[in-house]
Structures are given as C-alpha cells and as structure tokens.
Design an enzyme around this catalytic site. Structure first.
Site, mmCIF file in Angstrom:
data_model
loop_
_atom_site.group_PDB
_atom_site.id
_atom_site.type_symbol
_atom_site.label_atom_id
_atom_site.label_comp_id
_atom_site.label_asym_id
_atom_site.label_seq_id
_atom_site.Cartn_x
_atom_site.Cartn_y
_atom_site.Cartn_z
ATOM 1 C CG MET A 9 -1.994 -1.074 1.163
ATOM 2 S SD MET A 9 -3.108 -1.028 2.589
ATOM 3 C CE MET A 9 -3.900 0.567 2.346
ATOM 4 C CB CYS A 99 -0.576 1.313 -9.045
ATOM 5 S SG CYS A 99 -0.673 2.943 -8.257
ATOM 6 N NE ARG A 225 -9.217 -0.443 0.604
ATOM 7 C CZ ARG A 225 -10.466 -0.084 0.328
ATOM 8 N NH1 ARG A 225 -10.904 1.112 0.683
ATOM 9 N NH2 ARG A 225 -11.266 -0.923 -0.307
#
Length: 333
Positions: A9, A99, A225
């Site tokens: 991330m 990405c 996440r």
C-alpha cells in the site's frame, strides 16, 4: 495449504508497518511498496532503502518473507533492474499492473498497462528471462482499465509470459477502491490460467474471507486495507481455518495493540523527519477507527498536534506506554 499475503500500500504499508503487522502473525509473505523503474538501472541501495528487509535476508523482523514489487513499462529496463534486484536475494519479485493512481498511470505504469495485453506479455517475458528460476516471480493485476473486456487476455498474457503466480485485485482501475470486489472474475481468471491465483479486494472480516474464497475458488488471499484497519485479521483467519473460535474481545485486542502502536511510533520517528512523523501516526489511527473505539478517541486527541513532543505526551495520557526519541538534527534517515 492456503496462504495469507500482506499487500503493498503505497504511502502507508511500508517497512515499519510491515514489521508491526507481521509481528501479530498469520502472514506467509508480504509484498513491498512498488519501486519505480523509469529508464535507469537503480543501484542496490535504492532497493534496500525502500525494503530494508533486504539487508536482513529478505524477511521482516518477525521472519515473514518479503517479495519486492517493481513498477514500470519498459521491458528491457524492468528486466535489467529485476536482475539487479535478484542479486539481493529477495523472497520474490513482483510486477505492478494494478496501481490505479493517476500520477502513476499518466507515466505508463500500473493498471493503465492492462489496455495492452501484448505489451504485458513483452514485459513479463523480458523479466522472466532476467530473474533466476529459484526466485519466485509474480504479478499483480486488476480486472482492466475501464471494463473487463480484456481481463482474461491480460491474465493469459501474464501467465504465458512466465509468472509463477498471480494476484488479482478484483476491480477495474476505474472502480478504484469502491465496493464491491468482483471475486467471481477471479474465478474466471483461474479457469484460463495454469498458475496459482490469489484473490485481493474487500476482505475486512473473517466472513469476507470465507465469501472471497468460496466465490473466487482461491486458496490464497491477499489482505490490504482490511489488515491495516484490523491488525488481528490474519490471526483471526488462521484461527478460523484451524477450526478454532474467533477471538472477539476488542478491548483485549486494544491492550495487545498498544505496544505495537508504540513501536510503530518509535520507528516512524526514527525513519522520517520530525515534522512528518505525526501525520504517519494519524494515518494509521484513522484506519483503525472502525474497529477500535480507543483508536477513534486517540485519533481525535492527536489530530490537532504537530510536534513529536506533543504526540509523546498525548500517547502517555492515553496509556500507549512509549516515549519516542528522535534526533531532530539528523531529521529523516
């Protein structure tokens, strides 16, 4: 046997947070933030700067193997840099075709490459030739740029180019991080490639993990996440797969999380310039808020603070038992 992978991330899940999350346990490997390759052969110190684990046998402090991710669009340049990286003996080398950031995509990297499966094949084939067979070689992709019209062609191109495995973030670039994740498309990819495929996207709970595996058919799942928001997610998934009851005491989890927060803060203070350290802590606390009421209160208390000394004092007041020391003269290392 199923595996749990810790996702990259950009701007958040760096070596410091990797260290903390893998200490909780449950991960089989972690993937680094991308290292941008854009026309030059990077010196080995550039790889080690992003991935200090490379100086420790390619593992986090807890012993979790680290796969290093490269991002770029030039086959020859990526191949040369992959060969350079391979000399540092990472646990694996990964290519970023996922990405969605506009800044990255404008320069021909990340998910925008999914518009051209033939170019994907050229990139992967070149890198495959440069990476020793003993080093696992993987790629991460999304379902496409704007739609899924070329999803299967892209997956075939990566597999035919020579990757050992794929991770699929089950959304298009245009969808960003908006739910839902289309795990059924991961199943379709599994049907057309002969490589192991891991599913990624919208796994926030053990129930999500169950559904993701059931719909995608994947044994392996990558957490991103969800892992940042709940550092105990991988541990709870391991308990689930072992037939044990999930631990549901968030107060007990918060007690376990406090020394990890303290360690994170100390390491951040040692890594970045003092003026940037509070922002890094606020970023993680903001992600923790949905799962921990104490994190929400701590975030509100720290949000207006600007200095390391102020944050230290507030952390002590909230029972996070650590005082970070930072060399203001040295700044960031």
């Amino acid at each position: 046997m199923s595996r749990l992978l810790l996702a990259p991330m950009e701007g958040l899940l760096d070596d410091v947070l990797r260290d903390v999350l893998t200490r909780v346990g449950g991960y089989d490997l972690a993937v680094s933030e991308f290292i941008r390759v854009s026309g030059n052969l990077l010196p080995q110190r550039s790889f080690v700067r992003v991935c200090p684990e490379l100086a420790r046998a390619g593992r986090t402090g807890a012993g979790t193997p680290l796969v290093v991710q490269l991002l770029g669009s030039d086959p020859a340049c990526l191949a040369d840099n992959a060969a350079q990286l391979a000399r540092l003996a990472p646990a694996g080398i990964d290519l970023n075709f996922g990405c969605p950031a506009p800044k990255v995509n404008r320069h021909g990297g990340g998910a925008t490459l999914l518009a051209d499966p033939e170019h994907l094949f050229r990139i992967v084939s070149a890198v495959r030739r440069a990476v020793p067979a003993a080093i696992p070689f993987s790629a991460k992709m999304r379902l496409g740029v704007r739609d899924t019209s070329q999803t299967l062609d892209c997956a075939r191109a990566l597999a035919d180019g020579g990757v050992d495995s794929l991770v699929v973030h089950a959304r298009t670039r245009a969808e960003g991080y908006r739910p839902p994740a289309h795990w059924e498309w991961v199943a379709r990819i599994r049907d057309v490639v002969s490589r192991p495929v891991a599913a990624n996207g919208e796994v926030w709970t053990t129930a999500d993990y169950r559904r993701c595996r059931a719909i995608s058919g994947c044994r392996d799942v990558m957490l991103g996440r969800g892992a940042v928001a709940d550092p105990f997610l991988a541990r709870n998934i391991r308990r689930l797969t072992a037939g044990q009851e999930e631990e549901g005491d968030r107060r007990a989890d918060w007690q376990q999380l406090q020394p990890l927060l303290a360690s994170y803060w100390q390491q951040v203070c040692a890594k970045v310039a003092p003026q940037h350290a509070p922002g890094r802590l606020k970023l993680w606390l903001a992600a923790l808020r949905p799962n921990f009421v104490e994190a929400a209160a701590l975030f509100l208390a720290i949000r207006p603070l600007r200095t390391v000394a102020e944050v230290n004092q507030r952390l002590q007041q909230h029972g996070v038992l650590a005082v970070a020391r930072v060399d203001v003269q040295a700044g960031a290392r």
